[in-house]
Structures are given as structure tokens and as C-alpha cells.
Design a protein around this motif. Structure first.
Motif, PDB file in Angstrom:
ATOM      1  N   GLY A  73     -32.363 -13.031   7.681  1.00 20.62           N
ATOM      2  CA  GLY A  73     -33.775 -13.206   7.330  1.00 20.62           C
ATOM      3  C   GLY A  73     -34.217 -12.373   6.145  1.00 20.62           C
ATOM      4  N   SER A  74     -33.766 -11.121   6.082  1.00 24.73           N
ATOM      5  CA  SER A  74     -34.180 -10.271   4.963  1.00 24.73           C
ATOM      6  C   SER A  74     -33.523 -10.718   3.664  1.00 24.73           C
ATOM      7  N   GLY A  75     -32.287 -11.211   3.736  1.00 19.54           N
ATOM      8  CA  GLY A  75     -31.622 -11.729   2.543  1.00 19.54           C
ATOM      9  C   GLY A  75     -32.319 -12.966   2.013  1.00 19.54           C
ATOM     10  N   ILE A  76     -32.735 -13.834   2.909  1.00 21.41           N
ATOM     11  CA  ILE A  76     -33.463 -15.043   2.501  1.00 21.41           C
ATOM     12  C   ILE A  76     -34.779 -14.656   1.834  1.00 21.41           C
ATOM     13  N   ALA A  77     -35.481 -13.702   2.431  1.00 21.64           N
ATOM     14  CA  ALA A  77     -36.746 -13.241   1.846  1.00 21.64           C
ATOM     15  C   ALA A  77     -36.512 -12.647   0.454  1.00 21.64           C
ATOM     16  N   CYS A  78     -35.443 -11.862   0.301  1.00 18.67           N
ATOM     17  CA  CYS A  78     -35.123 -11.292  -1.015  1.00 18.67           C
ATOM     18  C   CYS A  78     -34.819 -12.384  -2.025  1.00 18.67           C
ATOM     19  N   LEU A  79     -34.052 -13.389  -1.602  1.00 17.00           N
ATOM     20  CA  LEU A  79     -33.702 -14.477  -2.522  1.00 17.00           C
ATOM     21  C   LEU A  79     -34.952 -15.223  -2.979  1.00 17.00           C
ATOM     22  N   TRP A  80     -35.861 -15.529  -2.061  1.00 14.87           N
ATOM     23  CA  TRP A  80     -37.099 -16.210  -2.451  1.00 14.87           C
ATOM     24  C   TRP A  80     -37.968 -15.309  -3.322  1.00 14.87           C
ATOM     25  N   GLY A  81     -37.920 -13.995  -3.094  1.00 13.46           N
ATOM     26  CA  GLY A  81     -38.625 -13.059  -3.971  1.00 13.46           C
ATOM     27  C   GLY A  81     -38.058 -13.073  -5.378  1.00 13.46           C
ATOM     28  N   CYS A  82     -36.733 -13.152  -5.483  1.00 15.34           N
ATOM     29  CA  CYS A  82     -36.090 -13.253  -6.799  1.00 15.34           C
ATOM     30  C   CYS A  82     -36.481 -14.546  -7.504  1.00 15.34           C
ATOM     31  N   ILE A  83     -36.554 -15.630  -6.753  1.00 16.26           N
ATOM     32  CA  ILE A  83     -36.957 -16.910  -7.343  1.00 16.26           C
ATOM     33  C   ILE A  83     -38.383 -16.798  -7.883  1.00 16.26           C
ATOM     34  N   ALA A  84     -39.256 -16.147  -7.133  1.00 17.01           N
ATOM     35  CA  ALA A  84     -40.631 -15.952  -7.606  1.00 17.01           C
ATOM     36  C   ALA A  84     -40.642 -15.117  -8.888  1.00 17.01           C
ATOM     37  N   ASP A  85     -39.804 -14.075  -8.941  1.00 15.85           N
ATOM     38  CA  ASP A  85     -39.715 -13.267 -10.162  1.00 15.85           C
ATOM     39  C   ASP A  85     -39.199 -14.093 -11.331  1.00 15.85           C
ATOM     40  N   LEU A  86     -38.196 -14.924 -11.085  1.00 16.33           N
ATOM     41  CA  LEU A  86     -37.672 -15.790 -12.144  1.00 16.33           C
ATOM     42  C   LEU A  86     -38.741 -16.758 -12.635  1.00 16.33           C
ATOM     43  N   ASP A  87     -39.489 -17.330 -11.713  1.00 15.59           N
ATOM     44  CA  ASP A  87     -40.571 -18.238 -12.102  1.00 15.59           C
ATOM     45  C   ASP A  87     -41.598 -17.522 -12.980  1.00 15.59           C
ATOM     46  N   LYS A  88     -41.790 -16.228 -12.726  1.00 18.12           N
ATOM     47  CA  LYS A  88     -42.773 -15.442 -13.474  1.00 18.12           C
ATOM     48  C   LYS A  88     -42.254 -15.059 -14.860  1.00 18.12           C
ATOM     49  N   ILE A  89     -40.974 -14.669 -14.953  1.00 19.94           N
ATOM     50  CA  ILE A  89     -40.500 -14.109 -16.226  1.00 19.94           C
ATOM     51  C   ILE A  89     -39.963 -15.146 -17.212  1.00 19.94           C
ATOM     52  N   ILE A  90     -39.436 -16.252 -16.729  1.00 25.40           N
ATOM     53  CA  ILE A  90     -38.824 -17.228 -17.650  1.00 25.40           C
ATOM     54  C   ILE A  90     -39.798 -17.682 -18.735  1.00 25.40           C
ATOM     55  N   PRO A  91     -41.049 -17.988 -18.414  1.00 27.67           N
ATOM     56  CA  PRO A  91     -41.965 -18.394 -19.491  1.00 27.67           C
ATOM     57  C   PRO A  91     -42.259 -17.278 -20.503  1.00 27.67           C
ATOM     58  N   LEU A  92     -41.974 -16.026 -20.128  1.00 25.48           N
ATOM     59  CA  LEU A  92     -42.256 -14.897 -21.013  1.00 25.48           C
ATOM     60  C   LEU A  92     -41.107 -14.584 -21.969  1.00 25.48           C
ATOM     61  N   VAL A  93     -39.923 -15.115 -21.688  1.00 27.29           N
ATOM     62  CA  VAL A  93     -38.742 -14.832 -22.504  1.00 27.29           C
ATOM     63  C   VAL A  93     -38.772 -15.737 -23.733  1.00 27.29           C
ATOM     64  N   GLY A  94     -38.805 -15.114 -24.899  1.00 26.85           N
ATOM     65  CA  GLY A  94     -38.909 -15.891 -26.130  1.00 26.85           C
ATOM     66  C   GLY A  94     -37.579 -16.217 -26.782  1.00 26.85           C
ATOM     67  N   GLU A  95     -36.495 -15.589 -26.336  1.00 26.95           N
ATOM     68  CA  GLU A  95     -35.195 -15.808 -26.950  1.00 26.95           C
ATOM     69  C   GLU A  95     -34.477 -16.928 -26.195  1.00 26.95           C
ATOM     70  N   GLU A  96     -33.957 -17.909 -26.935  1.00 31.58           N
ATOM     71  CA  GLU A  96     -33.434 -19.142 -26.329  1.00 31.58           C
ATOM     72  C   GLU A  96     -32.262 -18.909 -25.377  1.00 31.58           C
ATOM     73  N   TYR A  97     -31.264 -18.124 -25.786  1.00 30.56           N
ATOM     74  CA  TYR A  97     -30.097 -17.908 -24.920  1.00 30.56           C
ATOM     75  C   TYR A  97     -30.509 -17.189 -23.639  1.00 30.56           C
ATOM     76  N   CYS A  98     -31.331 -16.171 -23.753  1.00 31.09           N
ATOM     77  CA  CYS A  98     -31.781 -15.419 -22.579  1.00 31.09           C
ATOM     78  C   CYS A  98     -32.576 -16.323 -21.633  1.00 31.09           C
ATOM     79  N   ALA A  99     -33.479 -17.095 -22.177  1.00 27.62           N
ATOM     80  CA  ALA A  99     -34.268 -18.018 -21.345  1.00 27.62           C
ATOM     81  C   ALA A  99     -33.358 -19.020 -20.646  1.00 27.62           C
ATOM     82  N   SER A 100     -32.344 -19.506 -21.363  1.00 28.31           N
ATOM     83  CA  SER A 100     -31.398 -20.451 -20.791  1.00 28.31           C
ATOM     84  C   SER A 100     -30.609 -19.816 -19.648  1.00 28.31           C
ATOM     85  N   CYS A 101     -30.152 -18.590 -19.841  1.00 26.51           N
ATOM     86  CA  CYS A 101     -29.398 -17.879 -18.789  1.00 26.51           C
ATOM     87  C   CYS A 101     -30.235 -17.709 -17.532  1.00 26.51           C
TER      88      CYS A 101
END
Length: 88
Positions: free
Chosen positions: A40-68
Motif C-alpha cells: 500500500g505505501s509503495g502504491i501511494a508513493c508511485l501515485w505521488g511520483c506520477i503527480a509530481d511528474l504531471d506537475k514538472i513535465i510542463p515546466l521543463v523547457g529542454e526537449e530531451y529532458c521533457a521527453s525522458c
């Protein structure tokens, strides 16, 4: 998971999210899911990471980094898909 980390982005954070820690965290959680499943805690961490990714991807201006990080988000969402509660 073998893709090189984007040059120039070590030690960088966006909106309080450290990119190296996020990358390593997702990789470790996905690996655990593939090797036997997350608790359960691992699942919660994974969904937290997904939320962080959803937040930061639009902020990354460099193409390769955004793609990664977009690929990392896709990998995380695939690993988390079995952990989504079913609608009743």
C-alpha cells in the motif's frame, strides 16, 4: 530505464521536485512492482511520483529532458494501472 539522465539537470528541481530523486524513485518503485508487487505505501508513493511528474513535465523547457520524464511518467502509469481501484 537505461536512458542516460539528461545532461545539466542533476541537482535541478522544478517546483520543489528534485529530478534525480524523482527519476530514481520511479525506477525503484517500478522495479519493485515488476518483481512481485507493491504494498500500500509503495502504491501511494508511485501515485505521488506520477503527480509530481504531471506537475514538472510542463515546466521543463529542454526537449530531451521533457521527453525522458514523459517516458518515465508513461512507465510509472503502466506500472500503477493494476493498482487503480475499480469503479463499482
Amino acid at each position: 530505464m537505461r536512458a542516460p539522465f539528461p545532461d545539466g539537470f542533476r541537482g535541478v528541481d522544478f517546483d520543489g521536485v528534485d529530478l534525480v530523486l524523482l527519476d530514481a524513485g520511479v525506477a525503484g518503485l517500478v522495479r519493485r512492482e515488476l518483481k512481485g508487487g507493491l504494498d500500500g505505501s509503495g502504491i501511494a508513493c508511485l501515485w505521488g511520483c506520477i503527480a509530481d511528474l504531471d506537475k514538472i513535465i510542463p515546466l521543463v523547457g529542454e526537449e530531451y529532458c521533457a521527453s525522458c520524464f514523459t517516458k518515465l511518467r508513461t512507465m510509472a502509469r503502466v506500472a500503477a494501472a493494476p493498482c487503480v481501484p475499480r469503479a463499482t
